[in-house]
Design a protein around this motif. Structure first.
Motif, PDB file in Angstrom:
ATOM      1  N   ILE A 224       0.837  -1.200   0.000  1.00 54.23           N
ATOM      2  CA  ILE A 224       0.000   0.000   0.000  1.00 54.23           C
ATOM      3  C   ILE A 224       0.878   1.258   0.000  1.00 54.23           C
ATOM      4  O   ILE A 224       0.597   2.228  -0.714  1.00 54.23           O
ATOM      5  N   PHE A 225       1.947   1.227   0.787  1.00 56.55           N
ATOM      6  CA  PHE A 225       2.866   2.366   0.811  1.00 56.55           C
ATOM      7  C   PHE A 225       3.516   2.561  -0.558  1.00 56.55           C
ATOM      8  O   PHE A 225       3.653   3.680  -1.050  1.00 56.55           O
ATOM      9  N   TRP A 226       3.899   1.443  -1.195  1.00 56.15           N
ATOM     10  CA  TRP A 226       4.504   1.525  -2.517  1.00 56.15           C
ATOM     11  C   TRP A 226       3.506   2.077  -3.536  1.00 56.15           C
ATOM     12  O   TRP A 226       3.850   2.934  -4.354  1.00 56.15           O
ATOM     13  N   ALA A 227       2.264   1.617  -3.476  1.00 51.51           N
ATOM     14  CA  ALA A 227       1.235   2.130  -4.392  1.00 51.51           C
ATOM     15  C   ALA A 227       1.026   3.629  -4.183  1.00 51.51           C
ATOM     16  O   ALA A 227       0.857   4.385  -5.154  1.00 51.51           O
ATOM     17  N   ALA A 228       1.062   4.078  -2.928  1.00 55.25           N
ATOM     18  CA  ALA A 228       0.894   5.505  -2.644  1.00 55.25           C
ATOM     19  C   ALA A 228       2.060   6.312  -3.220  1.00 55.25           C
ATOM     20  O   ALA A 228       1.860   7.419  -3.743  1.00 55.25           O
ATOM     21  N   ILE A 229       3.280   5.768  -3.133  1.00 57.57           N
ATOM     22  CA  ILE A 229       4.444   6.450  -3.709  1.00 57.57           C
ATOM     23  C   ILE A 229       4.288   6.570  -5.221  1.00 57.57           C
ATOM     24  O   ILE A 229       4.546   7.629  -5.808  1.00 57.57           O
ATOM     25  N   VAL A 230       3.846   5.483  -5.852  1.00 59.70           N
ATOM     26  CA  VAL A 230       3.666   5.491  -7.309  1.00 59.70           C
ATOM     27  C   VAL A 230       2.640   6.546  -7.710  1.00 59.70           C
ATOM     28  O   VAL A 230       2.879   7.369  -8.613  1.00 59.70           O
ATOM     29  N   VAL A 231       1.493   6.548  -7.033  1.00 55.46           N
ATOM     30  CA  VAL A 231       0.445   7.527  -7.359  1.00 55.46           C
ATOM     31  C   VAL A 231       0.952   8.942  -7.129  1.00 55.46           C
ATOM     32  O   VAL A 231       0.727   9.847  -7.946  1.00 55.46           O
ATOM     33  N   GLY A 232       1.657   9.161  -6.011  1.00 58.37           N
ATOM     34  CA  GLY A 232       2.169  10.487  -5.708  1.00 58.37           C
ATOM     35  C   GLY A 232       3.142  10.993  -6.762  1.00 58.37           C
ATOM     36  O   GLY A 232       3.067  12.152  -7.193  1.00 58.37           O
ATOM     37  N   LEU A 233       4.039  10.120  -7.214  1.00 59.00           N
ATOM     38  CA  LEU A 233       5.016  10.539  -8.220  1.00 59.00           C
ATOM     39  C   LEU A 233       4.354  10.759  -9.584  1.00 59.00           C
ATOM     40  O   LEU A 233       4.759  11.649 -10.345  1.00 59.00           O
ATOM     41  N   VAL A 234       3.334   9.974  -9.895  1.00 55.67           N
ATOM     42  CA  VAL A 234       2.598  10.205 -11.144  1.00 55.67           C
ATOM     43  C   VAL A 234       1.868  11.547 -11.090  1.00 55.67           C
ATOM     44  O   VAL A 234       1.815  12.285 -12.089  1.00 55.67           O
ATOM     45  N   LEU A 235       1.319  11.885  -9.930  1.00 58.22           N
ATOM     46  CA  LEU A 235       0.671  13.199  -9.781  1.00 58.22           C
ATOM     47  C   LEU A 235       1.686  14.331  -9.943  1.00 58.22           C
ATOM     48  O   LEU A 235       1.368  15.387 -10.521  1.00 58.22           O
ATOM     49  N   VAL A 236       2.914  14.123  -9.459  1.00 55.57           N
ATOM     50  CA  VAL A 236       3.971  15.116  -9.677  1.00 55.57           C
ATOM     51  C   VAL A 236       4.232  15.270 -11.175  1.00 55.57           C
ATOM     52  O   VAL A 236       4.411  16.388 -11.684  1.00 55.57           O
ATOM     53  N   SER A 237       4.244  14.143 -11.897  1.00 57.86           N
ATOM     54  CA  SER A 237       4.433  14.198 -13.353  1.00 57.86           C
ATOM     55  C   SER A 237       3.328  15.012 -14.018  1.00 57.86           C
ATOM     56  O   SER A 237       3.586  15.823 -14.910  1.00 57.86           O
ATOM     57  N   LEU A 238       2.087  14.796 -13.585  1.00 60.35           N
ATOM     58  CA  LEU A 238       0.968  15.549 -14.156  1.00 60.35           C
ATOM     59  C   LEU A 238       1.090  17.033 -13.832  1.00 60.35           C
ATOM     60  O   LEU A 238       0.782  17.887 -14.664  1.00 60.35           O
ATOM     61  N   ALA A 239       1.553  17.337 -12.607  1.00 55.97           N
ATOM     62  CA  ALA A 239       1.692  18.726 -12.204  1.00 55.97           C
ATOM     63  C   ALA A 239       2.767  19.451 -13.012  1.00 55.97           C
ATOM     64  O   ALA A 239       2.732  20.686 -13.125  1.00 55.97           O
ATOM     65  N   THR A 240       3.695  18.706 -13.580  1.00 59.20           N
ATOM     66  CA  THR A 240       4.753  19.310 -14.407  1.00 59.20           C
ATOM     67  C   THR A 240       4.439  19.176 -15.893  1.00 59.20           C
ATOM     68  O   THR A 240       5.345  19.259 -16.725  1.00 59.20           O
ATOM     69  N   ALA A 241       3.156  18.971 -16.227  1.00 61.77           N
ATOM     70  CA  ALA A 241       2.730  18.798 -17.623  1.00 61.77           C
ATOM     71  C   ALA A 241       3.473  17.645 -18.286  1.00 61.77           C
ATOM     72  O   ALA A 241       3.827  17.717 -19.468  1.00 61.77           O
ATOM     73  N   LEU A 242       3.718  16.585 -17.518  1.00 61.74           N
ATOM     74  CA  LEU A 242       4.359  15.336 -17.951  1.00 61.74           C
ATOM     75  C   LEU A 242       5.874  15.458 -18.187  1.00 61.74           C
ATOM     76  O   LEU A 242       6.512  14.448 -18.484  1.00 61.74           O
ATOM     77  N   VAL A 243       6.430  16.641 -18.021  1.00 62.24           N
ATOM     78  CA  VAL A 243       7.877  16.770 -18.191  1.00 62.24           C
ATOM     79  C   VAL A 243       8.619  15.919 -17.160  1.00 62.24           C
ATOM     80  O   VAL A 243       9.627  15.276 -17.459  1.00 62.24           O
ATOM     81  N   GLY A 244       8.118  15.909 -15.928  1.00 60.37           N
ATOM     82  CA  GLY A 244       8.746  15.120 -14.872  1.00 60.37           C
ATOM     83  C   GLY A 244       8.723  13.632 -15.142  1.00 60.37           C
ATOM     84  O   GLY A 244       9.497  12.873 -14.550  1.00 60.37           O
ATOM     85  N   LEU A 245       7.838  13.196 -16.054  1.00 61.44           N
ATOM     86  CA  LEU A 245       7.737  11.769 -16.365  1.00 61.44           C
ATOM     87  C   LEU A 245       9.026  11.240 -16.986  1.00 61.44           C
ATOM     88  O   LEU A 245       9.311  10.047 -16.895  1.00 61.44           O
ATOM     89  N   ILE A 246       9.797  12.114 -17.600  1.00 64.49           N
ATOM     90  CA  ILE A 246      11.049  11.696 -18.233  1.00 64.49           C
ATOM     91  C   ILE A 246      11.983  11.059 -17.208  1.00 64.49           C
ATOM     92  O   ILE A 246      12.687  10.085 -17.513  1.00 64.49           O
ATOM     93  N   ILE A 247      11.969  11.566 -15.986  1.00 63.49           N
ATOM     94  CA  ILE A 247      12.792  10.997 -14.913  1.00 63.49           C
ATOM     95  C   ILE A 247      11.979  10.058 -14.029  1.00 63.49           C
ATOM     96  O   ILE A 247      12.453   8.999 -13.624  1.00 63.49           O
ATOM     97  N   ILE A 248      10.739  10.434 -13.739  1.00 60.64           N
ATOM     98  CA  ILE A 248       9.943   9.670 -12.782  1.00 60.64           C
ATOM     99  C   ILE A 248       9.596   8.279 -13.304  1.00 60.64           C
ATOM    100  O   ILE A 248       9.639   7.292 -12.554  1.00 60.64           O
ATOM    101  N   PHE A 249       9.276   8.176 -14.591  1.00 64.02           N
ATOM    102  CA  PHE A 249       8.908   6.851 -15.101  1.00 64.02           C
ATOM    103  C   PHE A 249      10.079   5.864 -15.015  1.00 64.02           C
ATOM    104  O   PHE A 249       9.901   4.741 -14.522  1.00 64.02           O
ATOM    105  N   PRO A 250      11.292   6.226 -15.476  1.00 64.29           N
ATOM    106  CA  PRO A 250      12.417   5.293 -15.299  1.00 64.29           C
ATOM    107  C   PRO A 250      12.701   4.990 -13.831  1.00 64.29           C
ATOM    108  O   PRO A 250      13.030   3.849 -13.483  1.00 64.29           O
ATOM    109  N   LEU A 251      12.577   5.993 -12.978  1.00 69.42           N
ATOM    110  CA  LEU A 251      12.811   5.767 -11.551  1.00 69.42           C
ATOM    111  C   LEU A 251      11.865   4.708 -11.004  1.00 69.42           C
ATOM    112  O   LEU A 251      12.280   3.771 -10.311  1.00 69.42           O
TER     113      LEU A 251
END
Length: 270
Positions: A224-251
């Protein structure tokens, strides 16, 4: 005349060799997976960043197509569905982490065309996850029709007002969140470890999904903690207009491999 009776060994369920069904991993274990994923990301970072850029560009293309074909009303369910198919998209990142752990050569080509595991079983797990995403998107459209009837989608300028200031909007938000949560929980449970397992051990799709479900259930707090981290980081990606996904997805992809290695029993998890 005495007849000898063979004593059969106790029954053991058929499991892939060396797959360790660890239970009760500590709640903080996902922080270690994230740290290991960060290390893998910046060890020969070029292929990982190229992989993240590719996923980001494909995401932009899909969003553009939704607006071009007037499908904007399914954008939010589609973004939620990204969490469902994410484990499949990260297959190449698992391959890089596996190669780093084994001291093998890392390249973008090897990540895009991994040779280990059964391709047909990877395809089958992917097909199941894609089907779940499509069913969820269809369910979201039906929920909209249930609460708003034939009312046209008001556009993004008015969607916040529609959802949070009207009775049907609040009702759809509550019910949609509950239904989407069920889809997300089931998808996470069967996809969290199944694709790395197929890639690493050549496990068949049904066994891999069943073991993934069992491993998630046996480690509910950490999962559950891991799922929350995943959702949180995906929301960060959305907040950066998906630019953050370039690093967050590989991470997240590399960290998922280390999550699998931890439940397999090959990594320190405390």
């Amino acid at each position: 005349m005495t007849q000898s009776v063979d004593i059969l060994p106790p029954y053991e369920p058929a499991l892939p060799r060396k797959v360790n069904r660890n239970r009760n991993l500590p709640l903080t274990a996902p922080l270690g997976w994230l740290a290991a994923g960060w290390r893998d990301l910046w060890t020969r970072p070029g292929p990982s960043l190229a992989y993240g850029l590719g996923v980001t560009l494909v995401s932009y293309a899909i969003i553009y197509a939704m607006f071009a074909f007037d499908w904007a009303q399914v954008l939010f369910p589609a973004l939620a569905g990204f969490l469902v198919v994410g484990p499949l998209l990260a297959t190449g990142l698992y391959e890089k982490s596996r190669r780093l752990a084994n001291g093998e050569k890392v390249s973008l080509g090897a990540m895009l065309l991994p040779r280990r595991g059964g391709a047909k079983h990877l395809f089958f797990v992917g097909a199941i996850l894609m089907t779940l995403m499509l069913v969820w998107m269809r369910a979201a459209v039906l929920l909209y029709a249930l609460f708003f009837g034939w009312r046209p989608f008001p556009g993004f300028d008015h969607v916040t007002e529609m959802l949070f200031t009207t009775g049907p909007g609040i009702g759809m938000l509550v019910v949609g969140t509950a239904v989407g949560g069920l889809f997300a929980a089931f998808s996470f449970a069967i996809g969290a470890f199944s694709i790395p397992m197929v890639l690493d051990r050549g496990t068949d799709a049904f066994t891999a999904m069943g073991l993934s479900l069992a491993l998630v259930w046996a480690n509910k707090p950490a999962a559950i903690f891991w799922a929350a981290i995943v959702v949180g980081l995906v929301l960060v990606s959305l907040a950066t207009a998906l630019v953050g996904l370039i690093i967050i997805f590989p991470l997240l992809g590399h960290a998922t491999w280390h999550a699998y290695a931890a439940v397999r029993g090959d990594e320190k998890v405390g």
